[in-house]
Design an enzyme around this catalytic site. Structure first.
Site, PDB file in Angstrom:
ATOM      1  N   SER B  46      33.297  40.589  36.086  1.00  0.00           N
ATOM      2  CA  SER B  46      34.471  39.771  36.350  1.00  0.00           C
ATOM      3  C   SER B  46      34.505  39.499  37.844  1.00  0.00           C
ATOM      4  CB  SER B  46      35.720  40.528  35.904  1.00  0.00           C
ATOM      5  OG  SER B  46      36.858  39.718  36.081  1.00  0.00           O
ATOM      6  N   GLU B  47      34.647  38.222  38.239  1.00  0.00           N
ATOM      7  CA  GLU B  47      34.409  37.879  39.650  1.00  0.00           C
ATOM      8  C   GLU B  47      35.446  38.450  40.618  1.00  0.00           C
ATOM      9  OE1 GLU B  47      34.600  35.591  37.168  1.00  0.00           O
ATOM     10  OE2 GLU B  47      35.648  33.776  37.802  1.00  0.00           O
ATOM     11  N   ASN B  48      36.571  38.955  40.095  1.00  0.00           N
ATOM     12  CA  ASN B  48      37.514  39.600  41.006  1.00  0.00           C
ATOM     13  C   ASN B  48      37.114  41.038  41.336  1.00  0.00           C
ATOM     14  OD1 ASN B  48      38.183  39.895  38.226  1.00  0.00           O
ATOM     15  ND2 ASN B  48      40.108  40.832  38.793  1.00  0.00           N
TER      16      ASN B  48
END
Lengths: 228, 218
Positions: B46-48
């Site tokens: 997840s890019e966060n």
């Protein structure tokens, strides 16, 4: 010992017209108490560099509604309708950059690098006005590094030296923003004695952090709520 | 867009993912893919700032500091790791993600994707879309065949703003699976009882049909 400040005193380091790096992804990892202080203050014409502008009436959304912002630079503003409204009325400038470019530009700002070439965005509307360069047969665009006058970031805990640890995905842009501003103010839930974290646990070493502020929110039901 | 169509697309994309792959899932249909992986283990990035994203937690376990890139509460699988945004996009932009499964507004017949902005509307959000398009090793588009107004999404030439020059590898819709090879689009499978002629009518882009193409028959 890193200087502990109360939230109101932390604002002496921020001037009207400053560029602020503000940590957070939506509301997670956002320095809510420092934002509340900015809302109450007389600072204005601020440029905020942050992934989003919080949500409507929350986090950086409050600063927008209070009319403190001149410009926002980040990757995603459409989830805050107030930002879209302010932009359409010409009350807020917005500069949109891809999220990875935002992170890397801040990293470069903190690492003494002037800019970098990336494939992200090449050949798109967001490349307009940017230098293009072909490297090994692929198109890249030039992105300038980002630096701030002041970074306001959120960590879970600081120790008395200013070493920081974070909470799960609330880490997001905070560690990189801690490297890229002249003054770095970390808002935390708690300050503990130096030595409380193992050296392996420390994510942001204390040399990046100038001041520490304890937040005025408590976490209940998985969310930060105002404690008063 | 019916739920059964969305599930059909998710199931078909799930078949494409290999055991042990590192996968980033975009918003929309891609988010339901984990429900159809059966025993296959993939690692969701997840890019966060999370590798090893797990399912939605129960209400009691919701922590809004453990969220997906769509800002929804998630959990962590065994062996998960957490990192900051610059490390996360190093993974994405540096080619360390095996497969990105993304939604699309349009895809052209060479595989160029438009998935971030609609012409004539305010363009105030891009998020990680362009980073994933530029950097993932393989890009699969999971999308309904037609847009909400019934117009083709798979087009000769993009009329929506492009997300980058890097092309998709595959498109999965409720009707068909297309693969891109050397700038050309091939129908490799149909997923409904639609005829190839009918498929051509609802697909503005030109596609080639292989002899081995699997056509669904009832």
């Amino acid at each position: 010992m890193k200087k502990r400040l109360n939230p109101a005193n932390a604002l002496q380091f921020i001037k009207s017209g400053d560029t602020l790096l503000v940590g957070g992804f939506g509301l997670s990892g956002t320095p809510l108490t420092l934002i509340d202080e900015l809302v109450k203050s007389d600072k204005e014409n601020l440029t905020v560099i942050s992934n989003n502008l919080g949500e409507e009436g929350k986090g950086l959304g409050k600063l927008l509604v209070a009319g403190k912002l001149k410009k926002a630079k980040g990757s995603y503003f459409t989830t805050n309708r107030d930002a879209v409204k302010a932009w359409s009325k010409g009350e807020l400038e917005i500069e949109l950059i891809p999220q990875g470019t935002l992170a890397e530009a801040i990293r470069c700002g903190g690492a003494g690098i002037g800019g970098f070439y990336t494939k992200t965005g090449a050949g798109t509307k967001l490349a307009e006005g940017k230098e293009e360069k072909v490297i090994d047969g692929e198109s890249y665009i030039f992105e300038k590094a980002i630096k701030g006058d002041v970074a306001i970031i959120k960590a879970l805990k600081a120790d008395t030296l200013g070493n920081l640890i974070y909470d799960k995905t609330a880490r997001n842009f905070n560690p990189v923003m801690a490297t890229a501003a002249k003054v770095v103010i970390a808002e935390v839930d708690e300050v503990v004695e130096a030595g409380s974290f193992t050296p392996e646990e420390v994510v942001t070493p204390h040399l990046y952090v100038d001041y520490v502020v304890v937040n005025q929110y408590v976490k209940k039901g998985g969310r930060y709520i105002e404690s008063i | 867009m019916s739920l059964s169509d969305r599930i059909k697309i998710a199931k078909r994309v799930a078949q494409e993912l290999k055991e042990g792959e590192i996968v980033n899932l975009g918003v929309g249909i891609p988010t339901i893919i984990p429900d159809y992986l059966d025993d296959k283990k993939v690692y969701l990035q997840s890019e966060n700032g999370l590798l090893g994203m797990g399912p939605t937690p129960s209400d009691d376990d919701i922590d809004m500091d453990l969220i997906s890139a769509s800002k929804k509460p998630v959990s962590m699988d065994k062996g998960a790791s957490l990192f900051d945004s610059s490390d996360s996009f190093l993974m994405i932009r540096g080619g360390h993600i095996d497969t990105a499964v993304l939604g699309a507004l349009q895809v052209d017949e060479t595989g160029e994707v438009a998935n971030w902005a609609v012409p004539g509307e305010t363009i105030l959000g891009v998020g990680g879309a362009m980073d994933l398009v530029a950097g993932a090793r393989r890009m699969i588009i999971a999308s309904m065949h037609l847009s909400k107004d019934g117009s083709p999404k798979i087009v000769k030439k993009l009329s929506f703003p492009s997300s980058g020059t890097r092309k998709a590898d595959m498109i999965v819709t409720e009707h068909a699976v297309f693969q891109f090879l050397e700038g050309k689009m091939y129908l490799i499978e149909t997923l409904s009882d639609v005829s190839i002629e009918a498929l051509r009518e609802m697909t503005d882009a030109e596609f080639h049909v292989l002899e081995k193409t699997k056509v669904e028959t009832n």
